[in-house]
Design a protein around this motif. Sequence first.
Motif, PDB file in Angstrom:
ATOM      1  N   ASP A  78       0.753  -1.014   0.155  1.00  0.00           N
ATOM      2  CA  ASP A  78       0.062   0.000   0.018  1.00  0.00           C
ATOM      3  C   ASP A  78       0.868   1.307  -0.073  1.00  0.00           C
ATOM      4  O   ASP A  78       1.709   1.440   0.715  1.00  0.00           O
ATOM      5  N   TRP A  81       1.358   3.626   3.214  1.00  0.00           N
ATOM      6  CA  TRP A  81       1.457   3.014   4.392  1.00  0.00           C
ATOM      7  C   TRP A  81       2.717   2.147   4.660  1.00  0.00           C
ATOM      8  O   TRP A  81       3.530   2.004   5.507  1.00  0.00           O
ATOM      9  N   GLU A  84       6.173   3.788   4.754  1.00  0.00           N
ATOM     10  CA  GLU A  84       6.665   4.467   6.087  1.00  0.00           C
ATOM     11  C   GLU A  84       7.226   2.599   6.831  1.00  0.00           C
ATOM     12  O   GLU A  84       8.265   3.090   7.511  1.00  0.00           O
ATOM     13  N   SER A 254      -8.148   3.921   8.460  1.00  0.00           N
ATOM     14  CA  SER A 254      -6.748   4.223   7.890  1.00  0.00           C
ATOM     15  C   SER A 254      -6.761   5.683   7.056  1.00  0.00           C
ATOM     16  O   SER A 254      -8.103   5.840   6.496  1.00  0.00           O
ATOM     17  N   ASP A 255      -5.814   6.272   6.977  1.00  0.00           N
ATOM     18  CA  ASP A 255      -5.808   7.689   6.049  1.00  0.00           C
ATOM     19  C   ASP A 255      -5.866   7.364   4.728  1.00  0.00           C
ATOM     20  O   ASP A 255      -6.858   8.128   4.150  1.00  0.00           O
ATOM     21  N   ASP A 282      -3.343   6.597  10.934  1.00  0.00           N
ATOM     22  CA  ASP A 282      -2.024   6.535  10.717  1.00  0.00           C
ATOM     23  C   ASP A 282      -1.151   7.828  10.724  1.00  0.00           C
ATOM     24  O   ASP A 282       0.018   7.688  10.972  1.00  0.00           O
ATOM     25  N   LEU A 284      -0.136   9.341   7.970  1.00  0.00           N
ATOM     26  CA  LEU A 284       0.858   9.268   6.813  1.00  0.00           C
ATOM     27  C   LEU A 284       0.987  10.909   6.406  1.00  0.00           C
ATOM     28  O   LEU A 284       0.328  11.678   6.383  1.00  0.00           O
ATOM     29  N   LEU A 301       4.491   4.740  12.703  1.00  0.00           N
ATOM     30  CA  LEU A 301       4.572   3.344  11.746  1.00  0.00           C
ATOM     31  C   LEU A 301       6.155   3.313  11.670  1.00  0.00           C
ATOM     32  O   LEU A 301       6.603   1.908  11.895  1.00  0.00           O
TER      33      LEU A 301
END
Length: 345
Positions: A78, A81, A84, A254-255, A282, A284, A301
């Motif tokens: 992804d 995500w 990171e 999640s973002d 998250d 991000l 993360l």
Amino acid sequence: MTEHRPLGPPASTTIATIANDVGVSVATVSKVLNGRGDVAPGTRARVEASLDRHQYQRRARRHATSGGRVGLVFHEFDTGWAMEILRGVEAVTSAAGIGLSVAQLDGAHRPPARWLEALLADRPLGVVFVLSHLAEAQQQHLRRQGIPFVVVDTDSATSASVPTVGSNNWNGGLLAARHLLDLGHRRIAVISGPPEVLCSRARAAGFQSAHEEAGLVLDRELIRYGSFSAGAGHAHGLQLLQRPDRPTAIFAGSDIQAMGVLRAARQCGLRVPEDLSVIGYDNLPLSAWTDPALTTINQPLRDMAGIATQMLLDLTRGNEPATSRIDLVTELVVRESTAPPTHPH
């Protein structure tokens, strides 16, 4: 008086010992150890029983002072995500002079049997699993090979024998719901990740607890599970926002999911945050650049990945971690996508 000592693996236990015990060839035992599929199920079961009985484990091949390679296995790639996580792992491996190989499981949360065979052929120093976990038999295969492994934020956290690094997902869900409730929202939806993944359930549980402490009854129809993808956020977002009793706020798991919700809101003619508040998870880097900038829960993360990798390198040196479970703190980051409801239900 006879002294009784715990039975331990005798120093002389070899593949030949196992082969002789079961009555098969050394090659057959080697195939079982390496996860090969061309062994009859009955024979495999007898060999594995003998391996367990003798507590067989290969000696460590080398220590991770420098050289060698660590495997990093994602359930799927992804973009934001995974990057990171990758950065956190790479920072530790590069500093230690160790290589890194990356693989993904096409969305599966458990590696297929053929994957284990390929991994063992590669002979990594150790493996970091991200949002994926091993069956007990697969864990035994790696342990027998002397290949340590750790997991990042997965339901393997329920097993104390598997070193795991995660974050406080329950608290993250609690913080998100409290923020929206404090703003005055009373009809809040949550779109979490796959229900079989512990972090998804933990975030939803924290979300529900915030409602309970506020004395509110949560509408079960507003709790959705799916993947952590933008597509899932978009699809669930459309379903929720097209309801006559639509929510005034959505907490996304999640973002990336939240970005799907933002698109759904635009398609429904809703303004964020005037008509709908959206909060992600998250933090991000790109979450600060959405329009409006996304309120989110910071999940560290890179730190999670770095700590997991350091735990793995310690294991390759024969050092057991002080604890098998590490959860890092989650924090609320307020930006522009949340506000009091204009027309509260």
